[in-house]
Each structure stands twice: as structure tokens, then as C-alpha cells.
Design a protein around this motif. Structure first.
Motif, short mmCIF file in Angstrom:
data_model
loop_
_atom_site.label_atom_id
_atom_site.label_comp_id
_atom_site.label_asym_id
_atom_site.label_seq_id
_atom_site.Cartn_x
_atom_site.Cartn_y
_atom_site.Cartn_z
N LYS A 181 0.84 -1.20 0.00
CA LYS A 181 0.00 0.00 0.00
C LYS A 181 0.88 1.25 0.00
CE LYS A 181 -3.41 2.42 2.88
NZ LYS A 181 -4.23 2.34 4.12
N LEU A 182 0.63 2.14 -0.97
CA LEU A 182 1.42 3.36 -1.09
C LEU A 182 0.68 4.60 -0.64
CD1 LEU A 182 3.06 2.80 -4.61
CD2 LEU A 182 3.89 2.08 -2.35
N TYR A 183 -0.64 4.63 -0.86
CA TYR A 183 -1.39 5.85 -0.54
C TYR A 183 -2.89 5.54 -0.56
CZ TYR A 183 -2.71 10.80 -0.55
OH TYR A 183 -3.23 12.03 -0.22
N SER A 184 -3.65 6.28 0.25
CA SER A 184 -5.11 6.15 0.22
C SER A 184 -5.74 7.50 0.51
CB SER A 184 -5.59 5.10 1.22
OG SER A 184 -5.33 5.50 2.54
N TRP A 185 -6.98 7.70 0.06
CA TRP A 185 -7.70 8.95 0.32
C TRP A 185 -9.21 8.69 0.33
CZ3 TRP A 185 -5.52 7.52 -4.21
CH2 TRP A 185 -6.23 7.69 -5.41
N THR A 186 -9.93 9.55 1.03
CA THR A 186 -11.37 9.35 1.23
C THR A 186 -12.23 10.47 0.64
OG1 THR A 186 -11.24 10.39 3.43
CG2 THR A 186 -11.04 7.98 3.32
N ASP A 187 -11.60 11.46 0.05
CA ASP A 187 -12.33 12.56 -0.59
C ASP A 187 -12.18 12.41 -2.10
OD1 ASP A 187 -13.35 14.90 -1.61
OD2 ASP A 187 -12.24 16.23 -0.26
N PRO A 188 -13.28 12.24 -2.85
CA PRO A 188 -13.15 12.06 -4.30
C PRO A 188 -12.47 13.23 -5.00
CG PRO A 188 -15.44 12.45 -3.68
CD PRO A 188 -14.68 12.20 -2.41
N ALA A 189 -12.41 14.38 -4.34
CA ALA A 189 -11.72 15.53 -4.93
C ALA A 189 -10.20 15.42 -4.75
CB ALA A 189 -12.22 16.83 -4.30
N GLY A 190 -9.77 14.52 -3.87
CA GLY A 190 -8.34 14.34 -3.61
C GLY A 190 -7.72 13.38 -4.60
N GLY A 191 -6.46 13.01 -4.33
CA GLY A 191 -5.80 12.07 -5.23
C GLY A 191 -4.36 11.80 -4.82
N TRP A 192 -3.65 11.04 -5.67
CA TRP A 192 -2.28 10.62 -5.41
C TRP A 192 -1.32 11.38 -6.31
CZ3 TRP A 192 0.56 6.12 -8.01
CH2 TRP A 192 1.78 5.86 -7.36
N ASP A 193 -0.24 11.94 -5.70
CA ASP A 193 0.73 12.74 -6.45
C ASP A 193 1.92 11.93 -6.97
OD1 ASP A 193 2.07 12.24 -4.13
OD2 ASP A 193 2.33 14.34 -3.53
#
Length: 240
Positions: A181-193
Motif C-alpha cells: 500500500k502506497l497511498y489512500s484517500w477518502t475525498d473524491p476531490a483528492g488524489g495521489w501525487d
């Protein structure tokens, strides 16, 4: 009670109020206020947006001096006016809509002063009153298969495609090809850089797992490859 009888009663009440030194009756003008997708506050009587949508309802009552007021907000779906799913007893109230479809809101208000009363209740809303309408759109979610975190300001972040709507739950996780696992987010407006522990990961293929739920009850389970292309630029795209 027919329309002629209602008019007669209204005229008699107005005459009674005039005799008591009052020339106007209490009135209501219900409104709905929300913040749109661009961050602007809007006040409307009919709203069409995606969920979750927080709305503040106001009675905007006037000429109420000397009157005792009772407020009753009725929230209902189409075909269920006689069976509201929510009642609120405040002059101003707020509610967050998470269910897709059309929602209707009526303010049943009663003003009393001695033996006199002014009612905006069932008869009023069944004839001349127009309910506030809140329409929540169906859910939508798509994830891209590539992004290019090269600092050119274009497609630098891996995130949901524009146009997603009415998502009440969202969880996205990025893995490498070994399942780390490298990254996770819970806001659909967010993301992985494209970073892990603050450092750029190598160009290559990664994997995204997305679980989400829409306001209409639809469940999204998205599993797909993610191509990280650091050398990709708009110039490269045009040339090729």
C-alpha cells in the motif's frame, strides 16, 4: 372547505385585524440556501445538485409582531406527502441530503393572537403553496488509467475523473505491483501525487482499488491498473 369560504374567512380576519389596529397578516416565504460546487452561497426555491448537499431552510416570516408562531417543516418524497420522512419544529433548520431523487419541503406555519389565527398548513399547501424542491442527482464515478506527475501542471495527480457526483462514501487505495500500500484517500476531490513517503516512485504500472457508494444506493468497486508516466508531456503528445 371551498375557495369561496376561504376567501370569506380571510376577509373577515382582515377586518378583525384592522379593527384591532393591525392592517397586515403574518406571511411566510420559505427559502433554501446551499453552497454550490464553486463555493458560492445560493438561495433558491428549487435546487438540483449532487449529494451530499447541506441545505438551510428559512421561514422568512413577516408581520409577526404580537403573534405566537408555530413552525413545522415537512420533508417528503414524491407520492408520500401524507407520510413525511422528517419533521422539524424550528423557524430555521438545516438538513443534509444523501438520497438521490426529488425531495419536497413544506413549511406548515400557524400564527395565533387571542382568538385569531392565520394558518399555512395542509389546505394552503394543497392549493396555492408551492413546496421547495431539492433534486439529488444519480451517482457517477470513473477513474482514469494513467497520469503524468512531471510538474507541468497537467494531469499531475491521479484522481477521479471530472464529473463524479452524488458520492456519500469513497475510499481509494494505491498499491505497487507487489501489493504494498502506497497511498489512500477518502475525498473524491483528492488524489495521489505519485509519491511514497515523500519521494517520487518510479515510472511504471501501479494498481488502484476504489470502493464507493452513491446517494442512490449504487455501489462502486473499481479495480484497475494505473500507468504512471513521468516522461509524458503535452509536447510529447502533440509530436507523437
Amino acid at each position: 372547505m371551498n375557495t369561496k369560504s376561504c376567501i370569506t374567512i380571510a376577509l373577515l380576519l382582515m377586518a378583525s385585524l384592522a379593527a384591532a389596529g393591525q392592517t397586515t397578516m403574518p406571511t411566510i416565504s420559505p427559502s433554501a440556501t446551499y453552497t454550490d460546487s464553486e463555493g458560492n452561497e445560493q438561495t433558491e426555491t428549487s435546487i438540483s445538485e449532487s449529494a451530499p448537499l447541506a441545505v438551510t431552510f428559512k421561514a422568512n416570516a413577516e408581520n409577526t409582531d404580537g403573534w405566537t408562531a408555530h413552525y413545522e417543516w415537512h420533508f417528503y418524497k414524491e407520492g408520500s406527502r401524507d407520510n413525511p420522512y422528517l419533521l422539524r419544529y424550528e423557524q430555521e433548520t438545516s438538513y443534509t441530503f444523501n438520497e438521490a431523487g426529488a425531495h419536497y419541503v413544506e413549511l406548515w406555519a400557524t400564527f395565533t393572537q387571542g382568538s385569531d389565527s392565520v394558518n399555512y398548513t395542509d389546505e394552503y399547501w394543497s392549493s396555492e403553496g408551492q413546496p421547495l424542491t431539492i433534486t439529488i442527482s444519480e451517482s457517477k464515478l470513473e477513474m482514469p488509467n494513467a497520469f503524468s506527475p512531471n510538474g507541468d501542471g497537467i494531469n499531475d495527480v491521479y484522481k477521479a475523473k471530472d464529473g463524479y457526483q452524488s458520492l456519500v462514501e469513497f475510499q481509494a487505495t494505491i498499491f505497487n505491483r507487489w501489493g504494498q500500500k502506497l497511498y489512500s484517500w477518502t475525498d473524491p476531490a483528492g488524489g495521489w501525487d505519485g509519491k511514497f513517503k515523500g519521494k517520487d516512485v518510479a515510472q511504471g504500472v501501479y494498481y488502484v482499488l476504489v470502493k464507493a457508494k452513491g446517494a442512490d444506493g449504487r455501489k462502486f468497486n473499481i479495480r484497475r491498473d494505473v500507468n504512471l508516466l513521468r516522461g509524458y508531456t503535452e509536447t510529447t503528445s502533440t509530436t507523437n
